[in-house]
Design a protein around this motif. Sequence first.
Motif, short mmCIF file in Angstrom:
data_model
loop_
_atom_site.label_atom_id
_atom_site.label_comp_id
_atom_site.label_asym_id
_atom_site.label_seq_id
_atom_site.Cartn_x
_atom_site.Cartn_y
_atom_site.Cartn_z
N ASN A 40 0.81 -1.22 0.00
CA ASN A 40 0.00 0.00 0.00
C ASN A 40 0.84 1.27 0.00
OD1 ASN A 40 -2.49 -1.23 -0.19
ND2 ASN A 40 -2.73 -1.41 2.02
N GLN A 41 1.99 1.24 0.65
CA GLN A 41 2.85 2.42 0.67
C GLN A 41 3.35 2.72 -0.74
OE1 GLN A 41 6.19 2.15 3.32
NE2 GLN A 41 6.86 4.24 2.93
N THR A 42 3.74 1.69 -1.46
CA THR A 42 4.18 1.86 -2.85
C THR A 42 3.01 2.33 -3.70
OG1 THR A 42 5.84 0.13 -2.57
CG2 THR A 42 5.21 0.68 -4.84
N LYS A 43 1.84 1.77 -3.47
CA LYS A 43 0.65 2.18 -4.24
C LYS A 43 0.37 3.66 -4.04
CE LYS A 43 -3.43 0.71 -2.99
NZ LYS A 43 -4.65 -0.08 -2.80
N ASP A 44 0.47 4.14 -2.81
CA ASP A 44 0.24 5.57 -2.54
C ASP A 44 1.26 6.44 -3.27
OD1 ASP A 44 -1.86 4.84 -0.88
OD2 ASP A 44 -0.71 5.13 0.98
N ARG A 45 2.50 6.00 -3.27
CA ARG A 45 3.57 6.76 -3.93
C ARG A 45 3.34 6.83 -5.45
NH1 ARG A 45 7.74 4.79 -6.40
NH2 ARG A 45 7.77 2.82 -5.28
N ILE A 46 3.00 5.69 -6.04
CA ILE A 46 2.83 5.70 -7.50
C ILE A 46 1.53 6.38 -7.92
CG2 ILE A 46 4.38 3.79 -7.94
CD1 ILE A 46 1.98 1.96 -8.26
N GLU A 47 0.53 6.38 -7.04
CA GLU A 47 -0.69 7.14 -7.34
C GLU A 47 -0.33 8.62 -7.45
OE1 GLU A 47 -5.15 8.05 -5.56
OE2 GLU A 47 -3.75 6.90 -4.35
N PHE A 48 0.48 9.10 -6.51
CA PHE A 48 0.93 10.49 -6.55
C PHE A 48 1.70 10.74 -7.85
CE2 PHE A 48 4.19 13.71 -5.75
CZ PHE A 48 3.39 14.78 -5.38
N GLU A 49 2.59 9.82 -8.23
CA GLU A 49 3.35 9.96 -9.48
C GLU A 49 2.42 10.07 -10.68
OE1 GLU A 49 6.26 6.92 -10.23
OE2 GLU A 49 7.32 7.32 -8.37
N LEU A 50 1.38 9.23 -10.71
CA LEU A 50 0.45 9.22 -11.84
C LEU A 50 -0.18 10.60 -12.05
CD1 LEU A 50 -1.17 7.74 -14.04
CD2 LEU A 50 -2.82 7.13 -12.26
N PHE A 51 -0.59 11.22 -10.96
CA PHE A 51 -1.28 12.51 -11.07
C PHE A 51 -0.32 13.67 -11.31
CE2 PHE A 51 -4.45 9.98 -8.65
CZ PHE A 51 -5.40 9.94 -9.66
N GLU A 52 0.98 13.43 -11.22
CA GLU A 52 1.98 14.45 -11.48
C GLU A 52 2.46 14.46 -12.94
OE1 GLU A 52 3.35 16.89 -9.29
OE2 GLU A 52 1.48 16.31 -8.31
N ILE A 53 2.12 13.43 -13.71
CA ILE A 53 2.57 13.34 -15.11
C ILE A 53 1.88 14.43 -15.93
CG2 ILE A 53 2.69 11.89 -17.18
CD1 ILE A 53 4.32 10.79 -14.82
N ASN A 54 2.66 15.11 -16.74
CA ASN A 54 2.13 16.16 -17.60
C ASN A 54 2.92 16.15 -18.91
OD1 ASN A 54 1.52 18.63 -18.89
ND2 ASN A 54 1.03 19.58 -16.94
N VAL A 55 2.33 15.56 -19.93
CA VAL A 55 2.94 15.49 -21.25
C VAL A 55 2.26 16.54 -22.12
CG1 VAL A 55 3.38 14.03 -23.26
CG2 VAL A 55 3.38 13.02 -20.95
N LYS A 56 3.03 17.47 -22.64
CA LYS A 56 2.45 18.58 -23.41
C LYS A 56 2.09 18.13 -24.83
CE LYS A 56 2.07 22.15 -22.01
NZ LYS A 56 0.95 22.73 -21.26
N MET A 57 0.92 18.57 -25.27
CA MET A 57 0.52 18.41 -26.66
C MET A 57 1.12 19.57 -27.45
SD MET A 57 -3.48 17.46 -26.24
CE MET A 57 -4.00 16.08 -25.25
N VAL A 58 1.45 19.31 -28.71
CA VAL A 58 2.04 20.33 -29.56
C VAL A 58 1.16 20.50 -30.79
CG1 VAL A 58 4.06 20.99 -30.92
CG2 VAL A 58 4.36 19.76 -28.74
N ASP A 59 0.74 21.73 -31.03
CA ASP A 59 -0.06 22.06 -32.21
C ASP A 59 0.62 23.20 -32.94
OD1 ASP A 59 -2.40 20.27 -31.89
OD2 ASP A 59 -2.68 21.41 -30.04
N ASN A 60 0.93 23.00 -34.21
CA ASN A 60 1.59 24.02 -35.04
C ASN A 60 2.86 24.54 -34.38
OD1 ASN A 60 -0.50 23.90 -37.01
ND2 ASN A 60 -1.76 25.20 -35.70
#
Length: 126
Positions: free
Chosen positions: A95-115
């Motif tokens: 569960n401790q690892t699950k909590d840590r990776i849940e936080f990681e998941l919500f921190e991901i931000n991949v930018k979309m590029v248009d023109n």
Amino acid sequence: MKESKRLNFLKSYLKLYSVERIELTNETLDSISGIAIYDENDLEERQEFIWHKSEKEIPSPELNILIEKIVAEKWHNGDKITKDISEMEFIEFDNQTKDRIEFELFEINVKMVDNGEETDSYFVHY
């Protein structure tokens, strides 16, 4: 050539958005960019992206396990997680690892590029 850890992670992460394939366009020390292909047969179903992370900054390998389970169990609708991760059962980690990776998941931000401009983002939320 060996596939980068960033590309490997993005292949998993972008499954949340029903991306079929990633076409890599550039990889530097500080970023990775490419084209997310939603439908191989429709040239309109593509989105350029850039992720400003180095190989050393990628999320933990356990996050790929979490994402793969979310996708397989259909616990999401695009970028929205529809099942509380704290209720999910995993034999792969505690569960401790699950909590840590849940936080990681919500921190991901991949930018979309248009023109050539960074616009929207791929990110996950409840």
